[in-house]
Motif scaffolding. Sequence first.
Motif, PDB file in Angstrom:
ATOM      1  N   GLY A   1      29.842 -21.169 -34.593  1.00  0.00           N
ATOM      2  CA  GLY A   1      29.156 -19.898 -34.694  1.00  0.00           C
ATOM      3  C   GLY A   1      29.400 -18.985 -33.522  1.00  0.00           C
ATOM      4  O   GLY A   1      30.508 -18.886 -33.000  1.00  0.00           O
ATOM      5  N   ILE A   2      28.341 -18.300 -33.117  1.00  0.00           N
ATOM      6  CA  ILE A   2      28.387 -17.424 -31.957  1.00  0.00           C
ATOM      7  C   ILE A   2      27.261 -17.815 -31.001  1.00  0.00           C
ATOM      8  O   ILE A   2      26.152 -18.124 -31.430  1.00  0.00           O
ATOM      9  CB  ILE A   2      28.284 -15.933 -32.344  1.00  0.00           C
ATOM     10  N   LEU A   3      27.580 -17.804 -29.736  1.00  0.00           N
ATOM     11  CA  LEU A   3      26.625 -18.144 -28.684  1.00  0.00           C
ATOM     12  C   LEU A   3      26.105 -16.859 -28.062  1.00  0.00           C
ATOM     13  O   LEU A   3      26.887 -15.984 -27.672  1.00  0.00           O
ATOM     14  CB  LEU A   3      27.299 -19.004 -27.615  1.00  0.00           C
ATOM     15  N   ILE A   4      24.785 -16.734 -27.968  1.00  0.00           N
ATOM     16  CA  ILE A   4      24.168 -15.561 -27.359  1.00  0.00           C
ATOM     17  C   ILE A   4      24.036 -15.805 -25.856  1.00  0.00           C
ATOM     18  O   ILE A   4      23.276 -16.676 -25.418  1.00  0.00           O
ATOM     19  CB  ILE A   4      22.782 -15.276 -27.961  1.00  0.00           C
ATOM     20  N   GLN A   5      24.785 -15.042 -25.056  1.00  0.00           N
ATOM     21  CA  GLN A   5      24.684 -15.146 -23.598  1.00  0.00           C
ATOM     22  C   GLN A   5      23.715 -14.128 -23.019  1.00  0.00           C
ATOM     23  O   GLN A   5      23.018 -14.407 -22.045  1.00  0.00           O
ATOM     24  CB  GLN A   5      26.067 -14.977 -22.964  1.00  0.00           C
ATOM     25  N   LYS A   6      23.683 -12.934 -23.601  1.00  0.00           N
ATOM     26  CA  LYS A   6      22.681 -11.926 -23.270  1.00  0.00           C
ATOM     27  C   LYS A   6      22.185 -11.362 -24.592  1.00  0.00           C
ATOM     28  O   LYS A   6      22.984 -10.970 -25.444  1.00  0.00           O
ATOM     29  CB  LYS A   6      23.271 -10.803 -22.411  1.00  0.00           C
ATOM     30  N   ALA A   7      20.865 -11.336 -24.763  1.00  0.00           N
ATOM     31  CA  ALA A   7      20.314 -11.035 -26.086  1.00  0.00           C
ATOM     32  C   ALA A   7      19.962  -9.573 -26.290  1.00  0.00           C
ATOM     33  O   ALA A   7      19.706  -9.155 -27.427  1.00  0.00           O
ATOM     34  CB  ALA A   7      19.076 -11.891 -26.337  1.00  0.00           C
ATOM     35  N   GLY A   8      19.939  -8.762 -25.239  1.00  0.00           N
ATOM     36  CA  GLY A   8      19.477  -7.390 -25.403  1.00  0.00           C
ATOM     37  C   GLY A   8      17.998  -7.369 -25.753  1.00  0.00           C
ATOM     38  O   GLY A   8      17.274  -8.362 -25.594  1.00  0.00           O
ATOM     39  N   ILE A   9      17.536  -6.238 -26.241  1.00  0.00           N
ATOM     40  CA  ILE A   9      16.127  -6.083 -26.614  1.00  0.00           C
ATOM     41  C   ILE A   9      16.034  -5.949 -28.123  1.00  0.00           C
ATOM     42  O   ILE A   9      16.608  -5.039 -28.714  1.00  0.00           O
ATOM     43  CB  ILE A   9      15.497  -4.858 -25.931  1.00  0.00           C
ATOM     44  N   GLN A  10      15.346  -6.870 -28.755  1.00  0.00           N
ATOM     45  CA  GLN A  10      15.077  -6.901 -30.194  1.00  0.00           C
ATOM     46  C   GLN A  10      16.359  -6.936 -31.025  1.00  0.00           C
ATOM     47  O   GLN A  10      16.500  -6.218 -32.009  1.00  0.00           O
ATOM     48  CB  GLN A  10      14.192  -5.727 -30.620  1.00  0.00           C
ATOM     49  N   THR A  11      17.301  -7.771 -30.617  1.00  0.00           N
ATOM     50  CA  THR A  11      18.442  -8.068 -31.475  1.00  0.00           C
ATOM     51  C   THR A  11      17.994  -9.112 -32.493  1.00  0.00           C
ATOM     52  O   THR A  11      17.492 -10.167 -32.123  1.00  0.00           O
ATOM     53  CB  THR A  11      19.625  -8.619 -30.654  1.00  0.00           C
ATOM     54  N   THR A  12      18.164  -8.811 -33.774  1.00  0.00           N
ATOM     55  CA  THR A  12      17.669  -9.701 -34.825  1.00  0.00           C
ATOM     56  C   THR A  12      18.740  -9.928 -35.880  1.00  0.00           C
ATOM     57  O   THR A  12      19.653  -9.125 -36.061  1.00  0.00           O
ATOM     58  CB  THR A  12      16.421  -9.121 -35.521  1.00  0.00           C
ATOM     59  N   VAL A  13      18.596 -11.057 -36.583  1.00  0.00           N
ATOM     60  CA  VAL A  13      19.417 -11.325 -37.760  1.00  0.00           C
ATOM     61  C   VAL A  13      18.804 -10.573 -38.930  1.00  0.00           C
ATOM     62  O   VAL A  13      17.607 -10.722 -39.211  1.00  0.00           O
ATOM     63  CB  VAL A  13      19.478 -12.833 -38.067  1.00  0.00           C
ATOM     64  N   GLN A  14      19.610  -9.757 -39.623  1.00  0.00           N
ATOM     65  CA  GLN A  14      19.099  -8.985 -40.752  1.00  0.00           C
ATOM     66  C   GLN A  14      20.121  -8.956 -41.875  1.00  0.00           C
ATOM     67  O   GLN A  14      21.330  -8.955 -41.637  1.00  0.00           O
ATOM     68  CB  GLN A  14      18.777  -7.537 -40.329  1.00  0.00           C
ATOM     69  N   ASP A  15      19.607  -8.941 -43.109  1.00  0.00           N
ATOM     70  CA  ASP A  15      20.449  -8.634 -44.263  1.00  0.00           C
ATOM     71  C   ASP A  15      19.800  -7.441 -44.966  1.00  0.00           C
ATOM     72  O   ASP A  15      19.220  -6.580 -44.294  1.00  0.00           O
ATOM     73  CB  ASP A  15      20.645  -9.861 -45.164  1.00  0.00           C
ATOM     74  N   LEU A  16      19.863  -7.365 -46.281  1.00  0.00           N
ATOM     75  CA  LEU A  16      19.290  -6.213 -46.983  1.00  0.00           C
ATOM     76  C   LEU A  16      17.825  -6.408 -47.355  1.00  0.00           C
ATOM     77  O   LEU A  16      17.231  -5.560 -48.022  1.00  0.00           O
ATOM     78  CB  LEU A  16      20.123  -5.894 -48.228  1.00  0.00           C
ATOM     79  N   GLY A  17      17.229  -7.509 -46.927  1.00  0.00           N
ATOM     80  CA  GLY A  17      15.791  -7.672 -47.073  1.00  0.00           C
ATOM     81  C   GLY A  17      15.352  -8.382 -48.343  1.00  0.00           C
ATOM     82  O   GLY A  17      16.165  -8.809 -49.169  1.00  0.00           O
ATOM     83  N   ARG A  18      14.037  -8.500 -48.486  1.00  0.00           N
ATOM     84  CA  ARG A  18      13.423  -9.208 -49.616  1.00  0.00           C
ATOM     85  C   ARG A  18      12.881  -8.190 -50.610  1.00  0.00           C
ATOM     86  O   ARG A  18      11.982  -7.418 -50.287  1.00  0.00           O
ATOM     87  CB  ARG A  18      12.287 -10.118 -49.117  1.00  0.00           C
TER      88      ARG A  18
END
Length: 320
Positions: free
Chosen positions: A14-31
């Motif tokens: 996958g991908i490793l998060i080294q710096k996350a920033g502010i409110q970085t989230t996993v999102q798709d088109l929702g429910r």
Amino acid sequence: MHNLIDITSDLRAGILIQKAGIQTTVQDLGRRGLRHLGISQAGALDATSLILANKLVGNPEHYAGLEIVIGPLQIVFQRATWFALCGANFAAELDGKLVAKAWRHFAQAGQTLCLQGAQKEARAYLAVDGGIEVESILGSRATDLQAGFGGHQGRALRKGDVLTLGQPRLFKRSVGVLQRCWTPEIRAIRGPEFAQFNSCARKKFWQQAWRVSSQSNRMAFRLEGDKLERESSSELLSHAVLPGVVQVPASGQPIVLLADCQTTGGYPRIATVIEADLWKIAQTPIGQHFCFIEVDLNTAIAAQEKWQRELRRMDSMEYA
């Protein structure tokens, strides 16, 4: 121009998060289809940017990516990966080399992608070939920050998080798409309680420039401007609300509901932002101004149909 890339090593890495920033989230088109159960939509606030990024890397449009609000974000690709950035124009580098938005780029395993602050607009979307494979909950991988579920452990990303990627794709070259141009005019139609506001308030709503308050979040953008007065002070029964609805509480300052909004509300609905312009709300930075432009329902439908035609045109393009 890349030659045909042979994806090797651990295909499920996958991908490793080294710096996350502010409110970085996993999102798709929702429910969708669950509001009657009190479950919010969630998903990308600027869904069209996520769709564009997904199409660039050969994913179905509903695949999960990252919504990035404020940097710095730094990630390490653990397998060879095609990726695309759409939406806000963040300063982005891959191992120190500038990365353009709205293009498909290739990263070798071990390379680092860094994003600093947005140069324009507010939110960027990162899509990777195969998508991000967090657990699907109620038919979606979207993070619902208010309810604390979905995405990666129901929260914003942190340093050290590792996200699994889906099946990789093979491409022969990089490719780009045209991006939309943000403008400070957002189209809306009159809401069910529009006529309950006095004539001065009705004019002010369309004529003045509204400022996005610092009290805004993924649930709603609070706006600042001249107070809007109702002709009646009677309370309303609770009613269904959706992303795009513009409510006016007792303060007289409008609230534009977004993807994480509640499913019911009791404030008068003065207007509804058309679906084709919801991305403009999401991409308006805190402190910036915009105006509402009144349109009718036929215009709203035509605008959405035009966008859908653009997406179909992209599907017919040769990306491989």
